[in-house]
Design a protein around this motif. Structure first.
Motif, PDB file in Angstrom:
ATOM      1  N   PHE A 252      -5.035  -6.506   5.377  1.00 53.43           N
ATOM      2  CA  PHE A 252      -5.416  -7.601   4.493  1.00 53.43           C
ATOM      3  C   PHE A 252      -6.807  -8.118   4.837  1.00 53.43           C
ATOM      4  O   PHE A 252      -7.225  -8.099   5.995  1.00 53.43           O
ATOM      5  CB  PHE A 252      -4.426  -8.763   4.624  1.00 53.43           C
ATOM      6  N   SER A 253      -7.501  -8.588   3.817  1.00 54.61           N
ATOM      7  CA  SER A 253      -8.742  -9.347   4.001  1.00 54.61           C
ATOM      8  C   SER A 253      -8.796 -10.404   2.909  1.00 54.61           C
ATOM      9  O   SER A 253      -8.121 -10.284   1.876  1.00 54.61           O
ATOM     10  CB  SER A 253      -9.971  -8.422   3.918  1.00 54.61           C
ATOM     11  N   LEU A 254      -9.572 -11.444   3.118  1.00 54.85           N
ATOM     12  CA  LEU A 254      -9.621 -12.546   2.166  1.00 54.85           C
ATOM     13  C   LEU A 254     -10.449 -12.178   0.940  1.00 54.85           C
ATOM     14  O   LEU A 254     -11.499 -11.535   1.046  1.00 54.85           O
ATOM     15  CB  LEU A 254     -10.220 -13.781   2.830  1.00 54.85           C
ATOM     16  N   GLN A 255      -9.978 -12.589  -0.237  1.00 53.36           N
ATOM     17  CA  GLN A 255     -10.784 -12.405  -1.451  1.00 53.36           C
ATOM     18  C   GLN A 255     -12.094 -13.176  -1.335  1.00 53.36           C
ATOM     19  O   GLN A 255     -13.146 -12.676  -1.726  1.00 53.36           O
ATOM     20  CB  GLN A 255     -10.000 -12.891  -2.678  1.00 53.36           C
ATOM     21  N   GLN A 256     -12.016 -14.364  -0.779  1.00 50.32           N
ATOM     22  CA  GLN A 256     -13.195 -15.184  -0.544  1.00 50.32           C
ATOM     23  C   GLN A 256     -13.338 -15.375   0.966  1.00 50.32           C
ATOM     24  O   GLN A 256     -12.646 -16.217   1.554  1.00 50.32           O
ATOM     25  CB  GLN A 256     -13.056 -16.546  -1.245  1.00 50.32           C
ATOM     26  N   PRO A 257     -14.192 -14.578   1.639  1.00 47.09           N
ATOM     27  CA  PRO A 257     -14.313 -14.663   3.108  1.00 47.09           C
ATOM     28  C   PRO A 257     -14.645 -16.074   3.574  1.00 47.09           C
ATOM     29  O   PRO A 257     -15.378 -16.819   2.917  1.00 47.09           O
ATOM     30  CB  PRO A 257     -15.461 -13.694   3.406  1.00 47.09           C
ATOM     31  N   GLN A 258     -14.075 -16.426   4.727  1.00 46.79           N
ATOM     32  CA  GLN A 258     -14.321 -17.723   5.343  1.00 46.79           C
ATOM     33  C   GLN A 258     -14.835 -17.501   6.773  1.00 46.79           C
ATOM     34  O   GLN A 258     -14.365 -16.605   7.475  1.00 46.79           O
ATOM     35  CB  GLN A 258     -13.035 -18.566   5.376  1.00 46.79           C
TER      36      GLN A 258
ATOM     37  N   PHE B 107      -5.783 -12.352  -1.541  1.00 47.37           N
ATOM     38  CA  PHE B 107      -6.087 -11.316  -0.563  1.00 47.37           C
ATOM     39  C   PHE B 107      -6.456  -9.998  -1.241  1.00 47.37           C
ATOM     40  O   PHE B 107      -5.941  -9.673  -2.310  1.00 47.37           O
ATOM     41  CB  PHE B 107      -4.881 -11.057   0.347  1.00 47.37           C
ATOM     42  N   LYS B 108      -7.340  -9.249  -0.576  1.00 48.39           N
ATOM     43  CA  LYS B 108      -7.497  -7.833  -0.841  1.00 48.39           C
ATOM     44  C   LYS B 108      -6.590  -7.105   0.147  1.00 48.39           C
ATOM     45  O   LYS B 108      -6.380  -7.587   1.261  1.00 48.39           O
ATOM     46  CB  LYS B 108      -8.945  -7.393  -0.632  1.00 48.39           C
ATOM     47  N   PHE B 109      -6.054  -5.952  -0.255  1.00 49.89           N
ATOM     48  CA  PHE B 109      -5.187  -5.254   0.685  1.00 49.89           C
ATOM     49  C   PHE B 109      -5.276  -3.739   0.491  1.00 49.89           C
ATOM     50  O   PHE B 109      -5.527  -3.243  -0.618  1.00 49.89           O
ATOM     51  CB  PHE B 109      -3.729  -5.713   0.550  1.00 49.89           C
ATOM     52  N   ILE B 110      -5.116  -3.023   1.610  1.00 50.01           N
ATOM     53  CA  ILE B 110      -4.984  -1.566   1.611  1.00 50.01           C
ATOM     54  C   ILE B 110      -3.560  -1.267   2.060  1.00 50.01           C
ATOM     55  O   ILE B 110      -3.148  -1.671   3.153  1.00 50.01           O
ATOM     56  CB  ILE B 110      -5.982  -0.901   2.571  1.00 50.01           C
ATOM     57  N   TYR B 111      -2.804  -0.594   1.210  1.00 52.86           N
ATOM     58  CA  TYR B 111      -1.380  -0.361   1.463  1.00 52.86           C
ATOM     59  C   TYR B 111      -1.112   1.124   1.635  1.00 52.86           C
ATOM     60  O   TYR B 111      -1.656   1.959   0.908  1.00 52.86           O
ATOM     61  CB  TYR B 111      -0.565  -0.900   0.287  1.00 52.86           C
TER      62      TYR B 111
ATOM     63  N   THR C  43     -11.904 -11.124   9.844  1.00 51.51           N
ATOM     64  CA  THR C  43     -12.417 -10.258   8.774  1.00 51.51           C
ATOM     65  C   THR C  43     -11.325  -9.381   8.185  1.00 51.51           C
ATOM     66  O   THR C  43     -11.391  -8.987   7.021  1.00 51.51           O
ATOM     67  CB  THR C  43     -13.538  -9.361   9.303  1.00 51.51           C
ATOM     68  N   HIS C  44     -10.296  -9.058   8.982  1.00 55.03           N
ATOM     69  CA  HIS C  44      -9.157  -8.294   8.457  1.00 55.03           C
ATOM     70  C   HIS C  44      -7.930  -8.596   9.312  1.00 55.03           C
ATOM     71  O   HIS C  44      -8.031  -9.105  10.419  1.00 55.03           O
ATOM     72  CB  HIS C  44      -9.449  -6.797   8.451  1.00 55.03           C
ATOM     73  N   PHE C  45      -6.762  -8.278   8.767  1.00 57.56           N
ATOM     74  CA  PHE C  45      -5.510  -8.508   9.471  1.00 57.56           C
ATOM     75  C   PHE C  45      -4.534  -7.407   9.084  1.00 57.56           C
ATOM     76  O   PHE C  45      -4.344  -7.118   7.905  1.00 57.56           O
ATOM     77  CB  PHE C  45      -4.935  -9.874   9.100  1.00 57.56           C
ATOM     78  N   GLU C  46      -3.926  -6.768  10.094  1.00 58.21           N
ATOM     79  CA  GLU C  46      -2.989  -5.668   9.851  1.00 58.21           C
ATOM     80  C   GLU C  46      -1.548  -6.153  10.019  1.00 58.21           C
ATOM     81  O   GLU C  46      -1.241  -6.948  10.902  1.00 58.21           O
ATOM     82  CB  GLU C  46      -3.249  -4.510  10.816  1.00 58.21           C
ATOM     83  N   ALA C  47      -0.675  -5.640   9.156  1.00 58.20           N
ATOM     84  CA  ALA C  47       0.756  -5.944   9.243  1.00 58.20           C
ATOM     85  C   ALA C  47       1.518  -4.666   8.916  1.00 58.20           C
ATOM     86  O   ALA C  47       1.056  -3.837   8.124  1.00 58.20           O
ATOM     87  CB  ALA C  47       1.140  -7.062   8.279  1.00 58.20           C
ATOM     88  N   ALA C  48       2.681  -4.499   9.536  1.00 56.81           N
ATOM     89  CA  ALA C  48       3.458  -3.275   9.344  1.00 56.81           C
ATOM     90  C   ALA C  48       4.953  -3.586   9.372  1.00 56.81           C
ATOM     91  O   ALA C  48       5.388  -4.585   9.955  1.00 56.81           O
ATOM     92  CB  ALA C  48       3.109  -2.247  10.420  1.00 56.81           C
ATOM     93  N   LEU C  49       5.730  -2.712   8.734  1.00 49.96           N
ATOM     94  CA  LEU C  49       7.183  -2.857   8.692  1.00 49.96           C
ATOM     95  C   LEU C  49       7.814  -1.483   8.696  1.00 49.96           C
ATOM     96  O   LEU C  49       7.346  -0.583   7.988  1.00 49.96           O
ATOM     97  CB  LEU C  49       7.612  -3.625   7.429  1.00 49.96           C
TER      98      LEU C  49
ATOM     99  N   PHE D 205      -5.018   0.548  -2.991  1.00 49.95           N
ATOM    100  CA  PHE D 205      -5.990  -0.501  -2.665  1.00 49.95           C
ATOM    101  C   PHE D 205      -6.056  -1.442  -3.852  1.00 49.95           C
ATOM    102  O   PHE D 205      -6.298  -1.009  -4.991  1.00 49.95           O
ATOM    103  CB  PHE D 205      -7.367   0.099  -2.390  1.00 49.95           C
ATOM    104  N   ASN D 206      -5.809  -2.749  -3.613  1.00 49.03           N
ATOM    105  CA  ASN D 206      -5.799  -3.686  -4.729  1.00 49.03           C
ATOM    106  C   ASN D 206      -5.972  -5.105  -4.213  1.00 49.03           C
ATOM    107  O   ASN D 206      -6.293  -5.315  -3.029  1.00 49.03           O
ATOM    108  CB  ASN D 206      -4.503  -3.555  -5.537  1.00 49.03           C
ATOM    109  N   GLU D 207      -5.733  -6.086  -5.082  1.00 42.93           N
ATOM    110  CA  GLU D 207      -5.831  -7.495  -4.732  1.00 42.93           C
ATOM    111  C   GLU D 207      -4.588  -8.218  -5.229  1.00 42.93           C
ATOM    112  O   GLU D 207      -3.947  -7.783  -6.194  1.00 42.93           O
ATOM    113  CB  GLU D 207      -7.085  -8.131  -5.347  1.00 42.93           C
ATOM    114  N   ILE D 208      -4.260  -9.322  -4.561  1.00 41.88           N
ATOM    115  CA  ILE D 208      -3.144 -10.156  -5.004  1.00 41.88           C
ATOM    116  C   ILE D 208      -3.595 -11.604  -4.998  1.00 41.88           C
ATOM    117  O   ILE D 208      -4.203 -12.090  -4.041  1.00 41.88           O
ATOM    118  CB  ILE D 208      -1.895  -9.943  -4.115  1.00 41.88           C
ATOM    119  N   LEU D 209      -3.316 -12.298  -6.096  1.00 41.42           N
ATOM    120  CA  LEU D 209      -3.749 -13.684  -6.268  1.00 41.42           C
ATOM    121  C   LEU D 209      -2.796 -14.637  -5.548  1.00 41.42           C
ATOM    122  O   LEU D 209      -1.680 -14.260  -5.180  1.00 41.42           O
ATOM    123  CB  LEU D 209      -3.789 -14.021  -7.759  1.00 41.42           C
ATOM    124  N   PRO D 210      -3.235 -15.888  -5.347  1.00 43.17           N
ATOM    125  CA  PRO D 210      -2.336 -16.877  -4.723  1.00 43.17           C
ATOM    126  C   PRO D 210      -1.065 -17.064  -5.546  1.00 43.17           C
ATOM    127  O   PRO D 210      -1.108 -17.067  -6.783  1.00 43.17           O
ATOM    128  CB  PRO D 210      -3.185 -18.151  -4.694  1.00 43.17           C
ATOM    129  N   PHE D 211       0.062 -17.186  -4.857  1.00 43.73           N
ATOM    130  CA  PHE D 211       1.363 -17.417  -5.489  1.00 43.73           C
ATOM    131  C   PHE D 211       1.640 -16.391  -6.592  1.00 43.73           C
ATOM    132  O   PHE D 211       2.027 -16.734  -7.701  1.00 43.73           O
ATOM    133  CB  PHE D 211       1.451 -18.842  -6.037  1.00 43.73           C
TER     134      PHE D 211
END
Length: 342
Positions: free
Chosen positions: A168-174, A122-126, A179-185, A139-145
């Motif tokens: 969040f958005s996918l590193q490799q769009p499908q 995922f790419k993510f904006i935090y 196209t994006h997904f928001e999450a909050a805590l 703003f960065n990316e996180i790899l699987p696992f």
């Protein structure tokens, strides 16, 4: 509201502990200390949990070593997970303990990590805020696992309503994925205190919160179902209805130029109707996702749109309360909405 009836509190002036027994207004509460009831301003009291961690004994301590600040902490490289169990994306907190002069363990800070326990990158904006003011952005990316270190916060700052948001958005769009997904805590001091106590008893290193289990699909297409489809209805499997919802948004902008390119040909009534319809749509989506809060941008202007929004919010059962106050990002042009689900 920061405090609720029954909350334990600490009187800052006398260092005595008591309880909240009544909410007087948004600035004052009625408290009880050793059997005596009296009103107090909210800035005269605090939660006692951090005192219990950081002040084990009320006697003068020796001079402490200089504090290490966030920008002095060495950056940690993302680390692959040793055990690859696919169970979603998590926000993890690692309490860092230190010994005081009496060899008692006290919590100094929380290290914050993003855990990607999925086979997708995922790419993510935090963004992290205290009391509505942005404290840290990335703003960065996180790899699987992989495990991605974000930053530290002082443990005492948990009392300042820490709020964590991700886009969040996918590193490799499908094609079939959003196209994006928001999450909050949002952390609550009492819960954090309880979790840290549980960690000490079980000798665990961290506690975590699930941000999402699966990255969502795009909104579903029409299904051919005889007359319903011919009339323009969308037909879904009722048991999978939530899968077809668009991702929730924590911020919605109702400025008319953000909603349509044809606003110059619209009357004031038509523009207002469109803006309220857009608000209702995102409120329904927020409710379906059990979203904790939402920021509605309406601007200042004549105040008509703001008034209509506030009247609409009063009719929604899931709205716990809302407030239009100064925000460093929007001035007085936004209303913060807080949800409660039963």
């Amino acid at each position: 509201m920061k405090y609720q009836v029954g909350d334990d509190i600490l009187v800052l002036l006398s260092n005595e502990e008591g309880k909240v027994i009544e909410i007087i207004n948004d600035k004052m509460v009625l408290i009880e200390v050793r059997g005596v009831k009296f009103p107090a301003y909210m800035d005269q009291i605090d939660f006692p949990y951090f005192k219990r961690f950081t002040e084990k004994k009320l006697i003068p301590s020796k001079k402490l070593e200089p504090k290490t600040y966030i920008d002095q902490i060495p950056k940690e490289k993302p680390q692959p997970s040793k055990v690859k169990v696919e169970n979603g994306v998590w926000l993890s907190f690692i309490p860092k303990f230190e010994l005081d002069d009496f060899n008692d363990e006290v919590v100094d800070r929380l290290k914050i990590h993003l855990l990607n326990n999925s086979s997708v990158g995922f790419k993510f904006i935090y963004s992290q805020q205290f009391n509505g003011v942005t404290n840290f952005e990335l703003f960065n990316e996180i790899l699987p696992f992989h495990d991605f270190y974000l930053h530290d916060i002082d443990f005492a700052a948990v009392n300042d309503s820490p709020y964590f948001t991700f886009e969040f958005s996918l590193q490799q769009p499908q094609k079939n994925k959003a196209t994006h997904f928001e999450a909050a805590l949002k952390l609550k001091p009492k819960q954090v205190f309880q979790k840290v106590e549980a960690l000490k008893e079980s000798n665990e290193p961290s506690f975590s919160y699930l941000l999402f289990d699966q990255y969502p699909n795009k909104e579903a297409e029409y299904f051919p179902m005889d007359s319903l489809v011919a009339k323009g209805y969308k037909v879904y499997d009722a048991g999978k209805a939530r899968e077809h919802l668009p991702p929730a948004r924590t911020v919605i902008d109702l400025h008319i130029e953000k909603l349509t390119d044809d606003y110059k040909a619209m009357s004031n009534f038509e523009m207002l109707t469109l803006q309220l319809s857009e608000l209702e749509k995102w409120m329904d989506i927020a409710s379906a996702h059990h979203q904790y809060e939402m920021t509605v941008i309406h601007g200042v202007g004549t105040g008509k749109l703001r008034e209509e929004i506030h009247e609409f919010l009063k009719t929604r059962r899931e709205v716990k309360h809302f407030i239009n106050q100064y925000d460093s990002r929007f001035g007085y042009g936004a209303t913060q909405v807080y949800f409660e689900y039963k």
